[in-house]
Write a protein that holds these residues in place. Sequence first.
Motif, PDB file in Angstrom:
ATOM      1  N   LYS A  74      33.416  46.374  31.250  1.00  0.00           N
ATOM      2  CA  LYS A  74      34.492  45.718  31.983  1.00  0.00           C
ATOM      3  C   LYS A  74      35.677  45.458  31.063  1.00  0.00           C
ATOM      4  CE  LYS A  74      32.129  43.770  35.872  1.00  0.00           C
ATOM      5  NZ  LYS A  74      32.695  44.633  36.910  1.00  0.00           N
ATOM      6  N   THR A  75      36.874  45.501  31.636  1.00  0.00           N
ATOM      7  CA  THR A  75      38.079  45.244  30.855  1.00  0.00           C
ATOM      8  C   THR A  75      38.156  43.758  30.517  1.00  0.00           C
ATOM      9  OG1 THR A  75      39.392  44.743  32.831  1.00  0.00           O
ATOM     10  CG2 THR A  75      39.326  47.057  32.106  1.00  0.00           C
ATOM     11  N   GLY A  78      38.627  42.092  33.638  1.00  0.00           N
ATOM     12  CA  GLY A  78      37.387  42.259  34.387  1.00  0.00           C
ATOM     13  C   GLY A  78      36.290  41.314  33.916  1.00  0.00           C
ATOM     14  N   TYR A  82      34.865  38.694  36.427  1.00  0.00           N
ATOM     15  CA  TYR A  82      33.459  38.847  36.799  1.00  0.00           C
ATOM     16  C   TYR A  82      32.712  37.512  36.714  1.00  0.00           C
ATOM     17  CZ  TYR A  82      28.682  40.526  36.916  1.00  0.00           C
ATOM     18  OH  TYR A  82      27.364  40.729  37.257  1.00  0.00           O
ATOM     19  N   ASP A 113      43.966  45.163  30.354  1.00  0.00           N
ATOM     20  CA  ASP A 113      43.229  46.326  30.852  1.00  0.00           C
ATOM     21  C   ASP A 113      42.421  47.041  29.772  1.00  0.00           C
ATOM     22  OD1 ASP A 113      44.244  45.931  33.455  1.00  0.00           O
ATOM     23  OD2 ASP A 113      46.123  46.910  32.875  1.00  0.00           O
TER      24      ASP A 113
END
Length: 238
Positions: A74-75, A78, A82, A113
């Motif tokens: 995941k970035t 993210g 999450y 990102d």
Amino acid sequence: MVTAVENVSFEVRAGEKFVLLGPSGCGKSTLLKSVAGFIPPAAGLISLHGERVQRPGPDRVVVFQEFDQLLPWKTVLGNVAYALKVTKRVPAGDLASHALRFVTMVGLEPFKDAYPHTLSGGMKQRVAIARSLALGPEMLLMDEPFASLDALTRTRMQEELNAIWRQTRKTILFVTHSIQEAVILGDRILVMTPGPGRVRSIIDNEAVDTPLDSPEFIAMQHRIRELLELDGQGRGEG
Ligand SMILES: Nc1ncnc2c1ncn2[C@@H]1O[C@H](COP(=O)(O)OP(=O)(O)OP(=O)(O)O)[C@@H](O)[C@H]1O
Ligand SMILES: [Mg+2]
């Protein structure tokens, strides 16, 4: 069974930065894990607002020393989003904007990102801090989060944590064995004895967040070093 700490009693005030300082093996991590609710104390009790702590909860989020606390697939954004999603902290539609607010707070907006493997250790720790803050805990529990960073990055992160704290006034329980780090960060510093750790002293740190070369900073470092060296094993750092 190993007795990690003994007769340790202290109270962390809402909105303060409280530092646990002591030599390796004195039981700092054990204490922090008990506060987090990961391991129950063999004796005694830990309470938050009068409620006994018995398990981990979203009111106490831990930032560890290791850089691999992030999900590699995941970035930056993210990872934060999450955690919010899993804990159902914010409505699905607000995940990204809420996450971005905290990513920006730790200065990582330009890297939102990016994937963890492309980040430096300091940047990864900032993501971990952003994620913790985004969860809206009452307390941030930090176990030597900057210990594996180079000296320059470490100092920068300490200053940043102070800046974040000024913005959020989050209660922080911070574990370290660095005297310098304790004096930069701690409103109060609990100096522990070697293991099984006891309370040597709880110090009101008037040198918190002052320049490293200010007279009060140097005097405070000296005072703490003497407290630690009462055992003849003070550490040659800081
Ligand atoms: N899982 C475990 N099983 C048995 N003993 C343990 C365990 N974890 C820690 N200990 C022991 O408990 C004591 C306190 O350890 P702890 O990790 O809390 O110290 P610490 O102050 O965090 O040290 P450091 O600064 O090196 O991180 C030590 O004697 C250690 O060997
Ligand atoms: Mg430890």
